[in-house]
Design a protein around this motif. Structure first.
Motif, PDB file in Angstrom:
ATOM      1  N   ILE A 186       0.836  -1.205   0.000  1.00 54.01           N
ATOM      2  CA  ILE A 186       0.000   0.000   0.000  1.00 54.01           C
ATOM      3  C   ILE A 186       0.872   1.257   0.000  1.00 54.01           C
ATOM      4  N   GLU A 187       1.899   1.237   0.835  1.00 59.57           N
ATOM      5  CA  GLU A 187       2.811   2.379   0.918  1.00 59.57           C
ATOM      6  C   GLU A 187       3.619   2.533  -0.378  1.00 59.57           C
ATOM      7  N   GLU A 188       4.097   1.419  -0.866  1.00 58.50           N
ATOM      8  CA  GLU A 188       4.947   1.430  -2.060  1.00 58.50           C
ATOM      9  C   GLU A 188       4.187   1.917  -3.298  1.00 58.50           C
ATOM     10  N   LYS A 189       2.929   1.480  -3.430  1.00 59.75           N
ATOM     11  CA  LYS A 189       2.135   1.801  -4.616  1.00 59.75           C
ATOM     12  C   LYS A 189       1.277   3.057  -4.451  1.00 59.75           C
ATOM     13  N   GLY A 190       1.225   3.593  -3.228  1.00 56.57           N
ATOM     14  CA  GLY A 190       0.424   4.789  -3.001  1.00 56.57           C
ATOM     15  C   GLY A 190      -1.067   4.541  -3.124  1.00 56.57           C
ATOM     16  N   ILE A 191      -1.530   3.383  -2.668  1.00 50.39           N
ATOM     17  CA  ILE A 191      -2.955   3.042  -2.754  1.00 50.39           C
ATOM     18  C   ILE A 191      -3.733   3.796  -1.674  1.00 50.39           C
ATOM     19  N   LYS A 192      -4.839   4.382  -2.062  1.00 49.20           N
ATOM     20  CA  LYS A 192      -5.662   5.162  -1.128  1.00 49.20           C
ATOM     21  C   LYS A 192      -6.498   4.219  -0.277  1.00 49.20           C
ATOM     22  N   VAL A 193      -6.384   4.357   1.039  1.00 51.99           N
ATOM     23  CA  VAL A 193      -7.086   3.471   1.976  1.00 51.99           C
ATOM     24  C   VAL A 193      -7.782   4.302   3.045  1.00 51.99           C
ATOM     25  N   TYR A 194      -9.054   3.994   3.262  1.00 51.78           N
ATOM     26  CA  TYR A 194      -9.786   4.538   4.415  1.00 51.78           C
ATOM     27  C   TYR A 194     -10.008   3.388   5.392  1.00 51.78           C
ATOM     28  N   THR A 195      -9.225   3.372   6.457  1.00 51.47           N
ATOM     29  CA  THR A 195      -9.394   2.351   7.481  1.00 51.47           C
ATOM     30  C   THR A 195     -10.601   2.710   8.355  1.00 51.47           C
ATOM     31  N   MET A 196     -10.926   1.822   9.286  1.00 53.15           N
ATOM     32  CA  MET A 196     -12.029   2.128  10.205  1.00 53.15           C
ATOM     33  C   MET A 196     -11.693   3.341  11.071  1.00 53.15           C
ATOM     34  N   HIS A 197     -10.411   3.607  11.285  1.00 52.57           N
ATOM     35  CA  HIS A 197     -10.022   4.807  12.023  1.00 52.57           C
ATOM     36  C   HIS A 197     -10.518   6.053  11.287  1.00 52.57           C
ATOM     37  N   GLU A 198     -10.286   6.106   9.961  1.00 50.06           N
ATOM     38  CA  GLU A 198     -10.752   7.260   9.185  1.00 50.06           C
ATOM     39  C   GLU A 198     -12.270   7.333   9.140  1.00 50.06           C
ATOM     40  N   VAL A 199     -12.915   6.174   8.988  1.00 51.84           N
ATOM     41  CA  VAL A 199     -14.385   6.172   8.947  1.00 51.84           C
ATOM     42  C   VAL A 199     -14.952   6.704  10.253  1.00 51.84           C
ATOM     43  N   ASP A 200     -14.398   6.264  11.368  1.00 54.61           N
ATOM     44  CA  ASP A 200     -14.878   6.725  12.670  1.00 54.61           C
ATOM     45  C   ASP A 200     -14.597   8.215  12.882  1.00 54.61           C
ATOM     46  N   ARG A 201     -13.427   8.652  12.461  1.00 60.65           N
ATOM     47  CA  ARG A 201     -13.027  10.034  12.710  1.00 60.65           C
ATOM     48  C   ARG A 201     -13.724  11.014  11.764  1.00 60.65           C
ATOM     49  N   MET A 202     -13.846  10.632  10.493  1.00 64.95           N
ATOM     50  CA  MET A 202     -14.382  11.548   9.484  1.00 64.95           C
ATOM     51  C   MET A 202     -15.874  11.375   9.250  1.00 64.95           C
ATOM     52  N   GLY A 203     -16.363  10.163   9.470  1.00 61.29           N
ATOM     53  CA  GLY A 203     -17.743   9.841   9.128  1.00 61.29           C
ATOM     54  C   GLY A 203     -17.842   9.304   7.711  1.00 61.29           C
ATOM     55  N   MET A 204     -18.821   8.444   7.482  1.00 58.57           N
ATOM     56  CA  MET A 204     -18.963   7.806   6.172  1.00 58.57           C
ATOM     57  C   MET A 204     -19.266   8.809   5.062  1.00 58.57           C
ATOM     58  N   THR A 205     -20.009   9.862   5.366  1.00 54.58           N
ATOM     59  CA  THR A 205     -20.333  10.845   4.326  1.00 54.58           C
ATOM     60  C   THR A 205     -19.067  11.437   3.727  1.00 54.58           C
ATOM     61  N   GLN A 206     -18.146  11.875   4.584  1.00 50.57           N
ATOM     62  CA  GLN A 206     -16.915  12.479   4.070  1.00 50.57           C
ATOM     63  C   GLN A 206     -16.043  11.449   3.366  1.00 50.57           C
ATOM     64  N   VAL A 207     -15.981  10.234   3.909  1.00 49.16           N
ATOM     65  CA  VAL A 207     -15.177   9.184   3.281  1.00 49.16           C
ATOM     66  C   VAL A 207     -15.664   8.934   1.853  1.00 49.16           C
ATOM     67  N   MET A 208     -16.969   8.814   1.667  1.00 44.62           N
ATOM     68  CA  MET A 208     -17.495   8.532   0.344  1.00 44.62           C
ATOM     69  C   MET A 208     -17.378   9.744  -0.575  1.00 44.62           C
ATOM     70  N   GLU A 209     -17.573  10.934  -0.048  1.00 45.57           N
ATOM     71  CA  GLU A 209     -17.396  12.134  -0.879  1.00 45.57           C
ATOM     72  C   GLU A 209     -15.965  12.222  -1.392  1.00 45.57           C
ATOM     73  N   GLU A 210     -15.002  11.969  -0.511  1.00 51.37           N
ATOM     74  CA  GLU A 210     -13.596  12.012  -0.924  1.00 51.37           C
ATOM     75  C   GLU A 210     -13.281  10.891  -1.914  1.00 51.37           C
ATOM     76  N   THR A 211     -13.837   9.708  -1.669  1.00 50.05           N
ATOM     77  CA  THR A 211     -13.627   8.575  -2.577  1.00 50.05           C
ATOM     78  C   THR A 211     -14.125   8.915  -3.981  1.00 50.05           C
ATOM     79  N   MET A 212     -15.330   9.446  -4.056  1.00 48.04           N
ATOM     80  CA  MET A 212     -15.915   9.744  -5.365  1.00 48.04           C
ATOM     81  C   MET A 212     -15.181  10.899  -6.051  1.00 48.04           C
ATOM     82  N   ASP A 213     -14.807  11.914  -5.274  1.00 47.18           N
ATOM     83  CA  ASP A 213     -14.034  13.023  -5.851  1.00 47.18           C
ATOM     84  C   ASP A 213     -12.691  12.540  -6.382  1.00 47.18           C
ATOM     85  N   TYR A 214     -12.079  11.644  -5.646  1.00 45.40           N
ATOM     86  CA  TYR A 214     -10.768  11.111  -6.021  1.00 45.40           C
ATOM     87  C   TYR A 214     -10.845  10.340  -7.339  1.00 45.40           C
ATOM     88  N   LEU A 215     -11.925   9.573  -7.527  1.00 44.07           N
ATOM     89  CA  LEU A 215     -12.022   8.689  -8.687  1.00 44.07           C
ATOM     90  C   LEU A 215     -12.650   9.338  -9.912  1.00 44.07           C
TER      91      LEU A 215
END
Length: 300
Positions: A186-215
């Motif tokens: 993941i580190e070597e290839k720069g793969i974007k990952v939202y762990t449960m830590h990010e989901v808990d901290r940011m909330g699912m709405t922000q995680v999905m908004e960022e995911t969709m914006d990214y793609l």
């Protein structure tokens, strides 16, 4: 979203050790998938199940620390051919697993139709192992690595050699169980990952908004690969590798609703439903409910 939808069942249980996940496609159909999607005005074509070859000595054959390699390669090839036909006919492929090794075939069949296929990997695991890094030799922990062109040549060569997807076009959502080799990749290839830590901290709405914006600007199609073990075992008990502390049923519905609204999903698979480990087909019913949200069910 494409209203012409073709369903492909893949009763694959060779990518891991626990019996029963080969009955996943039947359990999902039994939970009312076709009827649910027909109510949403989809034209459903159920293509039945891919025939999966059986090893002579089940679960005993290992080659290069890869369990049931040849049978999985052949099953994946058959799936890739069928998915390719569906995409060629301008229909939306909806694949039912089966263990997550089937994603190798799904992505191989889809990728030839896109220059920059995006992937949302909704899963507790990264599935970025290889025969060298895997503690178990179970191929259901390898399909994302294989699709990146990393791993045994028989796997990376399914339906044409080379990478099927690019690391910068992947987003993993809900990860909470990553092996050391996967973390390095993941580190070597720069793969974007939202762990449960990010989901808990940011909330699912922000995680999905960022995911969709990214793609949205870097891809010309997006495949959703949803492993039911991405959800917490309290909501989805019928999976082979449950991990506590997962995504909730409500969070997952929100994610699917947002993906529907984005109109960016061009193919999908729902995997790792194991009715033998389930409670009254609860996990298959959860899968069908999430499909409902992905394909447009709404309270509005």
């Amino acid at each position: 979203m494409n209203k012409q939808l073709s369903v492909i069942g893949v009763p694959m249980d060779l990518g891991q050790m626990r019996r029963g996940v080969d009955m996943g496609p039947s359990a999902i159909r039994y939970a009312g998938m076709v009827e649910r999607l027909e109510q949403l005005q989809y034209d459903i074509e159920d293509l039945g199940d891919i025939e999966i070859p059986r090893p002579e000595q089940k679960m005993e054959v290992k080659q290069d620390n890869l369990r049931n390699l040849n049978e999985i390669v052949e099953g994946s090839r058959r799936l890739a051919e069928k998915v390719d036909e569906v995409v060629e006919s301008k229909r939306f492929p909806l694949v039912l697993g089966g263990d997550h090794s089937i994603a190798m075939g799904t992505l191989a069949g889809i990728a030839k139709h896109y220059e920059n296929l995006g992937v949302i990997w909704y899963d507790a695991h990264g599935d970025l192992n290889t025969g060298d890094s895997s503690p178990s030799g179970n191929i259901h922990g390898m399909p994302l690595a294989v699709s990146l062109g990393i791993g045994h040549e028989k796997l990376t060569g399914i339906f044409g050699g080379g990478p099927k997807i690019k690391p910068e076009n992947i987003v993993i959502v809900g990860a909470r169980s990553l092996d050391e080799g996967e973390r390095v990749l993941i580190e070597e290839k720069g793969i974007k990952v939202y762990t449960m830590h990010e989901v808990d901290r940011m909330g699912m709405t922000q995680v999905m908004e960022e995911t969709m914006d990214y793609l949205k600007d870097r891809t010309d199609g997006v495949h959703l690969s949803l492993d039911l073990d991405g959800l917490d075992p309290s909501d989805a008990p019928g999976v082979g590798t449950p991990v506590m502390g997962g995504l909730s049923y409500r969070e997952s519905h929100l994610a699917m609703e947002m993906l529907h609204q984005s109109k960016m999903i061009t193919s999908a698979e729902f995997v790792e439903v194991n009715p033998i480990l389930d409670e009254k087909n609860k996990t298959a019913s959860v899968a069908v409910g999430l499909m409902g949200s992905l394909f447009g069910e709404s309270l509005k």
